[in-house]
Design a protein around this motif. Structure first.
Motif, PDB file in Angstrom:
ATOM      1  N   LEU A 177       0.833  -1.209   0.000  1.00 13.77           N
ATOM      2  CA  LEU A 177       0.000   0.000   0.000  1.00 13.77           C
ATOM      3  C   LEU A 177       0.865   1.255   0.000  1.00 13.77           C
ATOM      4  CD1 LEU A 177      -2.760  -1.107   2.549  1.00 13.77           C
ATOM      5  CD2 LEU A 177      -2.970  -0.921   0.065  1.00 13.77           C
ATOM      6  N   SER A 178       1.955   1.229   0.782  1.00 11.12           N
ATOM      7  CA  SER A 178       2.853   2.386   0.817  1.00 11.12           C
ATOM      8  C   SER A 178       3.514   2.608  -0.545  1.00 11.12           C
ATOM      9  CB  SER A 178       3.911   2.172   1.911  1.00 11.12           C
ATOM     10  OG  SER A 178       4.885   3.190   1.859  1.00 11.12           O
ATOM     11  N   SER A 179       3.970   1.526  -1.168  1.00 13.25           N
ATOM     12  CA  SER A 179       4.654   1.646  -2.473  1.00 13.25           C
ATOM     13  C   SER A 179       3.695   2.092  -3.568  1.00 13.25           C
ATOM     14  CB  SER A 179       5.272   0.300  -2.862  1.00 13.25           C
ATOM     15  OG  SER A 179       6.220  -0.105  -1.907  1.00 13.25           O
ATOM     16  N   SER A 180       2.405   1.737  -3.424  1.00 13.90           N
ATOM     17  CA  SER A 180       1.441   2.126  -4.451  1.00 13.90           C
ATOM     18  C   SER A 180       1.188   3.624  -4.466  1.00 13.90           C
ATOM     19  CB  SER A 180       0.115   1.391  -4.234  1.00 13.90           C
ATOM     20  OG  SER A 180      -0.537   1.852  -3.061  1.00 13.90           O
ATOM     21  N   LEU A 181       1.588   4.331  -3.402  1.00 11.83           N
ATOM     22  CA  LEU A 181       1.369   5.784  -3.311  1.00 11.83           C
ATOM     23  C   LEU A 181       2.638   6.581  -3.571  1.00 11.83           C
ATOM     24  CD1 LEU A 181      -0.951   5.813  -0.161  1.00 11.83           C
ATOM     25  CD2 LEU A 181      -1.627   6.000  -2.552  1.00 11.83           C
ATOM     26  N   LYS A 182       3.727   5.892  -3.971  1.00 13.13           N
ATOM     27  CA  LYS A 182       4.988   6.580  -4.240  1.00 13.13           C
ATOM     28  C   LYS A 182       5.168   6.781  -5.747  1.00 13.13           C
ATOM     29  CE  LYS A 182       7.232   4.671  -0.127  1.00 13.13           C
ATOM     30  NZ  LYS A 182       8.293   3.817   0.410  1.00 13.13           N
ATOM     31  N   THR A 183       6.246   7.460  -6.092  1.00 15.26           N
ATOM     32  CA  THR A 183       6.569   7.666  -7.511  1.00 15.26           C
ATOM     33  C   THR A 183       7.625   6.647  -7.932  1.00 15.26           C
ATOM     34  OG1 THR A 183       8.308   9.263  -7.025  1.00 15.26           O
ATOM     35  CG2 THR A 183       6.080  10.123  -7.291  1.00 15.26           C
ATOM     36  N   GLN A 184       7.851   6.554  -9.240  1.00 16.06           N
ATOM     37  CA  GLN A 184       8.840   5.604  -9.755  1.00 16.06           C
ATOM     38  C   GLN A 184      10.232   5.927  -9.216  1.00 16.06           C
ATOM     39  OE1 GLN A 184       8.097   3.007 -11.536  1.00 16.06           O
ATOM     40  NE2 GLN A 184      10.092   2.290 -12.245  1.00 16.06           N
ATOM     41  N   SER A 185      10.503   7.228  -8.952  1.00 14.63           N
ATOM     42  CA  SER A 185      11.843   7.621  -8.497  1.00 14.63           C
ATOM     43  C   SER A 185      12.024   7.441  -6.998  1.00 14.63           C
ATOM     44  CB  SER A 185      12.106   9.091  -8.884  1.00 14.63           C
ATOM     45  OG  SER A 185      11.124   9.932  -8.295  1.00 14.63           O
ATOM     46  N   THR A 186      10.949   7.409  -6.221  1.00 17.28           N
ATOM     47  CA  THR A 186      11.093   7.330  -4.757  1.00 17.28           C
ATOM     48  C   THR A 186      10.779   5.953  -4.194  1.00 17.28           C
ATOM     49  OG1 THR A 186       8.797   8.058  -4.433  1.00 17.28           O
ATOM     50  CG2 THR A 186      10.509   9.767  -4.517  1.00 17.28           C
ATOM     51  N   ILE A 187      10.287   5.036  -5.008  1.00 23.52           N
ATOM     52  CA  ILE A 187       9.819   3.757  -4.453  1.00 23.52           C
ATOM     53  C   ILE A 187      10.973   2.955  -3.844  1.00 23.52           C
ATOM     54  CG2 ILE A 187      10.011   2.547  -6.670  1.00 23.52           C
ATOM     55  CD1 ILE A 187       7.443   1.030  -5.832  1.00 23.52           C
ATOM     56  N   PHE A 188      12.204   3.079  -4.402  1.00 18.97           N
ATOM     57  CA  PHE A 188      13.331   2.342  -3.849  1.00 18.97           C
ATOM     58  C   PHE A 188      14.318   3.245  -3.119  1.00 18.97           C
ATOM     59  CE2 PHE A 188      12.160  -0.605  -7.393  1.00 18.97           C
ATOM     60  CZ  PHE A 188      11.755  -1.641  -6.581  1.00 18.97           C
ATOM     61  N   SER A 189      14.097   4.569  -3.175  1.00 21.98           N
ATOM     62  CA  SER A 189      14.992   5.489  -2.469  1.00 21.98           C
ATOM     63  C   SER A 189      14.407   5.929  -1.136  1.00 21.98           C
ATOM     64  CB  SER A 189      15.280   6.725  -3.339  1.00 21.98           C
ATOM     65  OG  SER A 189      14.059   7.401  -3.647  1.00 21.98           O
ATOM     66  N   ASP A 190      13.092   5.942  -1.008  1.00 23.94           N
ATOM     67  CA  ASP A 190      12.422   6.318   0.240  1.00 23.94           C
ATOM     68  C   ASP A 190      11.810   5.062   0.860  1.00 23.94           C
ATOM     69  OD1 ASP A 190      11.084   7.416   2.319  1.00 23.94           O
ATOM     70  OD2 ASP A 190       9.829   8.777   1.137  1.00 23.94           O
ATOM     71  N   MET A 191      12.442   4.551   1.911  1.00 23.04           N
ATOM     72  CA  MET A 191      12.008   3.293   2.516  1.00 23.04           C
ATOM     73  C   MET A 191      10.953   3.494   3.605  1.00 23.04           C
ATOM     74  SD  MET A 191      13.495   0.741   1.034  1.00 23.04           S
ATOM     75  CE  MET A 191      13.297   1.616  -0.522  1.00 23.04           C
ATOM     76  N   ARG A 192      10.488   4.729   3.824  1.00 24.76           N
ATOM     77  CA  ARG A 192       9.479   4.970   4.856  1.00 24.76           C
ATOM     78  C   ARG A 192       8.132   4.374   4.446  1.00 24.76           C
ATOM     79  NH1 ARG A 192       9.857  11.363   5.456  1.00 24.76           N
ATOM     80  NH2 ARG A 192       9.911  11.094   3.184  1.00 24.76           N
ATOM     81  N   LEU A 193       7.435   3.797   5.427  1.00 19.02           N
ATOM     82  CA  LEU A 193       6.103   3.264   5.146  1.00 19.02           C
ATOM     83  C   LEU A 193       5.084   4.391   5.022  1.00 19.02           C
ATOM     84  CD1 LEU A 193       5.995   0.139   7.483  1.00 19.02           C
ATOM     85  CD2 LEU A 193       6.413   0.209   5.017  1.00 19.02           C
ATOM     86  N   TRP A 194       5.315   5.497   5.781  1.00 22.29           N
ATOM     87  CA  TRP A 194       4.421   6.651   5.674  1.00 22.29           C
ATOM     88  C   TRP A 194       4.844   7.515   4.484  1.00 22.29           C
ATOM     89  CZ3 TRP A 194      -0.050   8.573   6.819  1.00 22.29           C
ATOM     90  CH2 TRP A 194      -0.270   9.943   6.687  1.00 22.29           C
ATOM     91  N   VAL A 195       3.921   7.807   3.595  1.00 16.81           N
ATOM     92  CA  VAL A 195       4.228   8.565   2.378  1.00 16.81           C
ATOM     93  C   VAL A 195       3.790  10.008   2.579  1.00 16.81           C
ATOM     94  CG1 VAL A 195       3.891   8.714  -0.111  1.00 16.81           C
ATOM     95  CG2 VAL A 195       3.833   6.482   1.021  1.00 16.81           C
ATOM     96  N   PRO A 196       4.741  10.970   2.596  1.00 20.59           N
ATOM     97  CA  PRO A 196       4.367  12.377   2.834  1.00 20.59           C
ATOM     98  C   PRO A 196       3.459  12.954   1.746  1.00 20.59           C
ATOM     99  CG  PRO A 196       6.749  12.060   2.985  1.00 20.59           C
ATOM    100  CD  PRO A 196       6.185  10.800   2.459  1.00 20.59           C
ATOM    101  N   ASN A 197       3.763  12.641   0.498  1.00 20.12           N
ATOM    102  CA  ASN A 197       2.971  13.154  -0.634  1.00 20.12           C
ATOM    103  C   ASN A 197       2.396  11.975  -1.434  1.00 20.12           C
ATOM    104  OD1 ASN A 197       3.644  15.966  -0.145  1.00 20.12           O
ATOM    105  ND2 ASN A 197       5.698  15.432  -0.899  1.00 20.12           N
ATOM    106  N   PRO A 198       1.291  11.438  -0.968  1.00 24.18           N
ATOM    107  CA  PRO A 198       0.739  10.237  -1.644  1.00 24.18           C
ATOM    108  C   PRO A 198       0.275  10.542  -3.062  1.00 24.18           C
ATOM    109  CG  PRO A 198      -0.796  11.082  -0.008  1.00 24.18           C
ATOM    110  CD  PRO A 198       0.469  11.861   0.176  1.00 24.18           C
ATOM    111  N   GLN A 199       0.595   9.638  -3.987  1.00 28.18           N
ATOM    112  CA  GLN A 199       0.214   9.774  -5.396  1.00 28.18           C
ATOM    113  C   GLN A 199      -1.054   8.937  -5.657  1.00 28.18           C
ATOM    114  OE1 GLN A 199       2.062  11.867  -7.401  1.00 28.18           O
ATOM    115  NE2 GLN A 199       3.193  12.309  -5.501  1.00 28.18           N
ATOM    116  N   TRP A 200      -2.232   9.483  -5.268  1.00 26.64           N
ATOM    117  CA  TRP A 200      -3.477   8.735  -5.426  1.00 26.64           C
ATOM    118  C   TRP A 200      -3.817   8.480  -6.900  1.00 26.64           C
ATOM    119  CZ3 TRP A 200      -5.045   6.534  -1.161  1.00 26.64           C
ATOM    120  CH2 TRP A 200      -4.762   7.138   0.067  1.00 26.64           C
ATOM    121  N   GLY A 201      -3.206   9.276  -7.783  1.00 24.49           N
ATOM    122  CA  GLY A 201      -3.460   9.084  -9.209  1.00 24.49           C
ATOM    123  C   GLY A 201      -2.934   7.756  -9.729  1.00 24.49           C
ATOM    124  N   ASN A 202      -2.036   7.112  -8.962  1.00 27.52           N
ATOM    125  CA  ASN A 202      -1.537   5.797  -9.399  1.00 27.52           C
ATOM    126  C   ASN A 202      -2.679   4.797  -9.554  1.00 27.52           C
ATOM    127  OD1 ASN A 202       1.077   6.729  -9.410  1.00 27.52           O
ATOM    128  ND2 ASN A 202       1.586   5.917  -7.387  1.00 27.52           N
TER     129      ASN A 202
END
Length: 270
Positions: free
Chosen positions: A25-50
């Motif tokens: 769920l956390s990875s589904s709200l990240k961008t392609q560039s941050t999914i492997f660079s930002d390991m936090r489960l909480w997403v500051p700027n969720p990408q609901w458009g995914n």
């Protein structure tokens, strides 16, 4: 102290099971560039458009409808066929009943992929390759052995007096099966519904073998749209997986009460 250790063990097992879902769920709200660079489960700027792009770009509407049709037809086919066969094994007397039951149950040891070559040749000769019927029938056949075993175990434990009373009231054997045995077998039926719905919803290999028309593909096939030869769109892939698990989790929570009752009543007892 023992109770504390037991709770700690249960919590650790639960956390191990839930972590992949939370990460998905956390990875589904990240961008392609941050999914492997930002390991936090909480997403500051969720990408609901995914989720929107996963639904539209992956043609999930068609795949979702196909999987829903396949799951409903296969579950109904398994429950109707296996309950009729199980009631016959439990209540009727005929020569070779025990041997036939053992042979039928032994087919559970043969995985469906082990019969793929023979199955494909048979479907081609019957002109059922690349058809909905050719995809549904093997899955109904694959669920019969477990279904017959569970239903027969449950029917064996039903009190004979209820069926005798129904016969005295004028019911024939099919009316006894339909009006007396089946309503009492709701817990076992719920177990079958969840097991078979889960198997059909997650099925992938048989679809790749039987179906070549994309309009007939199930939902799991749609997830492969986001996996390219050079670049995999992981956020959209995670969003697609999140969408795909919603129906099966909803079914599980709706039928959880009957599943627990079915297991505790001995439906899974060997």
């Amino acid at each position: 102290m023992k109770l504390l250790l037991a709770h700690a063990l249960c919590l650790s097992v639960a956390a191990t099971c839930l972590f992949p879902l939370v990460w998905m769920l956390s990875s589904s709200l990240k961008t392609q560039s941050t999914i492997f660079s930002d390991m936090r489960l909480w997403v500051p700027n969720p990408q609901w458009g995914n989720y929107y792009w996963a639904w539209t770009k992956g043609h999930f509407g068609q795949y979702f409808f196909n999987s829903l049709v396949y799951a409903i037809v296969v579950v109904l086919g398994v429950i109707l066929t296996s309950s009729l066969a199980a009631y016959a094994f439990s209540r009727l007397r005929f020569p070779g009943k025990n041997i036939l039951f053992i042979v039928l149950i032994s087919t559970m040891m043969i995985p469906i992929p082990g019969s793929f070559i023979a199955l494909y040749v048979l479907l081609v000769k019957l002109h059922l390759a690349n058809t909905r019927l050719g995809y549904i029938l093997p899955q109904i056949n694959g669920g019969l052995a477990l279904g017959i075993f569970l239903m027969k175990t449950f029917f064996d434990k039903l009190p004979q007096d209820l069926e005798d009373a129904a016969r005295i009231d004028g019911c024939n054997i099919f009316q006894v099966y339909w009006h007396v045995a089946m309503p009492l077998a709701k817990p076992a039926i719920a177990v079958l519904v969840v097991f078979n719905a889960l198997a059909v919803w997650n099925e992938y290999l048989l679809a790749m073998l039987v179906l070549s028309d994309r309009s007939l593909m199930p939902l799991q096939r749609g997830l492969m749209v986001f996996q390219g030869s050079h670049l995999t769109q992981y956020p959209l892939l995670m969003a697609g997986i999140a969408i795909s698990i919603v129906p099966i989790m909803t079914l599980y929570f709706l039928m959880q009460r009957y599943i627990v009752a079915g297991i505790t009543a001995g439906a899974l007892k060997m």
